[in-house]
Write a protein that holds these residues in place. Structure first.
Motif, short mmCIF file in Angstrom:
data_model
loop_
_atom_site.label_atom_id
_atom_site.label_comp_id
_atom_site.label_asym_id
_atom_site.label_seq_id
_atom_site.Cartn_x
_atom_site.Cartn_y
_atom_site.Cartn_z
N GLU A 59 -0.75 6.36 7.46
CA GLU A 59 -0.64 4.91 7.65
C GLU A 59 0.69 4.59 8.34
OE1 GLU A 59 -2.69 2.41 6.99
OE2 GLU A 59 -4.27 3.54 5.98
N GLN A 60 0.69 4.63 9.66
CA GLN A 60 1.92 4.40 10.43
C GLN A 60 2.56 3.04 10.14
OE1 GLN A 60 3.62 6.48 12.43
NE2 GLN A 60 2.22 8.09 11.78
N ARG A 61 1.73 2.04 9.86
CA ARG A 61 2.28 0.69 9.66
C ARG A 61 3.12 0.58 8.39
NH1 ARG A 61 -3.51 -2.16 8.46
NH2 ARG A 61 -4.22 -0.48 7.14
N TYR A 62 3.01 1.57 7.50
CA TYR A 62 3.78 1.56 6.27
C TYR A 62 4.86 2.64 6.23
CZ TYR A 62 -0.18 -1.29 4.77
OH TYR A 62 -1.15 -2.25 4.69
N CYS A 63 5.06 3.37 7.33
CA CYS A 63 5.94 4.54 7.28
C CYS A 63 7.38 4.19 6.91
CB CYS A 63 5.86 5.35 8.57
SG CYS A 63 6.49 4.52 10.02
N ILE A 121 -2.04 -7.32 1.35
CA ILE A 121 -1.87 -7.08 -0.09
C ILE A 121 -1.19 -5.73 -0.31
CG2 ILE A 121 -3.13 -6.65 -2.23
CD1 ILE A 121 -5.21 -8.71 -1.20
N THR A 122 -1.58 -4.74 0.47
CA THR A 122 -0.99 -3.41 0.33
C THR A 122 0.51 -3.44 0.63
OG1 THR A 122 -3.10 -2.38 0.87
CG2 THR A 122 -1.13 -1.01 1.10
N ARG A 123 0.91 -4.14 1.69
CA ARG A 123 2.34 -4.26 2.01
C ARG A 123 3.07 -4.94 0.86
NH1 ARG A 123 5.73 -3.62 6.06
NH2 ARG A 123 4.11 -3.14 7.57
N ALA A 124 2.49 -5.99 0.31
CA ALA A 124 3.12 -6.71 -0.81
C ALA A 124 3.26 -5.80 -2.03
CB ALA A 124 2.30 -7.95 -1.16
N GLU A 125 2.24 -4.99 -2.32
CA GLU A 125 2.30 -4.05 -3.45
C GLU A 125 3.41 -3.03 -3.25
OE1 GLU A 125 0.56 -3.75 -6.31
OE2 GLU A 125 -1.01 -5.24 -6.02
N LEU A 134 8.39 1.67 5.02
CA LEU A 134 8.38 1.34 3.59
C LEU A 134 8.23 2.60 2.75
CD1 LEU A 134 6.15 -1.88 3.57
CD2 LEU A 134 8.64 -1.72 3.42
N VAL A 135 7.39 3.52 3.16
CA VAL A 135 7.21 4.77 2.43
C VAL A 135 8.52 5.55 2.43
CG1 VAL A 135 6.01 6.99 2.40
CG2 VAL A 135 4.72 4.89 2.79
N GLN A 136 9.22 5.56 3.55
CA GLN A 136 10.50 6.24 3.64
C GLN A 136 11.51 5.61 2.66
OE1 GLN A 136 12.35 6.10 7.50
NE2 GLN A 136 13.92 7.58 6.95
N GLN A 137 11.56 4.29 2.60
CA GLN A 137 12.45 3.61 1.66
C GLN A 137 12.09 3.98 0.22
OE1 GLN A 137 12.04 -0.56 2.49
NE2 GLN A 137 13.38 -0.50 4.28
N PHE A 138 10.80 4.02 -0.06
CA PHE A 138 10.32 4.36 -1.40
C PHE A 138 10.73 5.79 -1.75
CE2 PHE A 138 7.07 5.81 -4.41
CZ PHE A 138 7.15 4.80 -5.36
N GLN A 139 10.52 6.73 -0.82
CA GLN A 139 10.87 8.13 -1.05
C GLN A 139 12.38 8.30 -1.28
OE1 GLN A 139 8.83 10.67 -1.63
NE2 GLN A 139 7.10 9.29 -1.39
N GLU A 140 13.18 7.55 -0.54
CA GLU A 140 14.63 7.61 -0.73
C GLU A 140 15.01 7.16 -2.14
OE1 GLU A 140 16.32 5.30 2.46
OE2 GLU A 140 15.79 6.82 3.96
N LEU A 141 14.33 6.16 -2.65
CA LEU A 141 14.58 5.71 -4.02
C LEU A 141 14.17 6.80 -5.02
CD1 LEU A 141 13.40 2.02 -3.76
CD2 LEU A 141 15.68 2.77 -4.46
#
Length: 130
Positions: free
Chosen positions: A56-60, A13-17, A62-69
């Motif tokens: 949370e390494q498994r989301y790193c 669910i967290t990945r989907a969010e 995605l977090v990087q993509q989010f931060q770039e945005l």
């Protein structure tokens, strides 16, 4: 007016969010919006996306993509909203869950989503059981 859903297949669910936040910001940027309020009902996802050190390494990625945005030339504010206060998003999540894997566009007026958007705008009260 159009809307979209994306069925990611099997994921947390967290990945989907987090993916929804990324896709939403990408869509807002492409459509020229430069002041955006991103409302999410997952405090877990908000905390992961807001953390300065990413435990949370498994989301790193995605977090990087989010931060770039977020680093683009615009204003994005992130806030928490209870799921009961955003029935339109809940409707879209359910529509995505029952769709085939991938990205799907549809018209808001044809989908039943217009009702839930009005429901949210009017702030119709719903009891939350805790």
């Amino acid at each position: 007016m159009g809307a979209f859903v994306e069925n990611l297949g099997v994921c947390t669910i967290t990945r989907a969010e987090i993916m929804a936040a990324i896709r939403g910001l990408q869509l807002a940027w492409r459509n020229g919006y430069r002041k955006v309020l991103l409302q999410m009902d997952s405090t877990t996802a908000i905390n992961i996306l807001s953390a300065s050190n990413h435990m949370e390494q498994r989301y790193c990625i995605l977090v990087q993509q989010f931060q770039e945005l977020l680093n683009k030339s615009w204003e994005v504010k992130i806030s928490h909203i209870y799921r009961e206060g955003n029935k339109a998003a809940d409707f879209l999540a359910n529509k995505g869950h029952t769709s085939s894997i991938g990205y799907h566009d549809f018209e808001v007026s044809d989908s039943g989503l217009a009702f839930w958007i009005l429901y949210d705008i009017l702030g119709i009260f719903q009891t939350r059981l805790i």
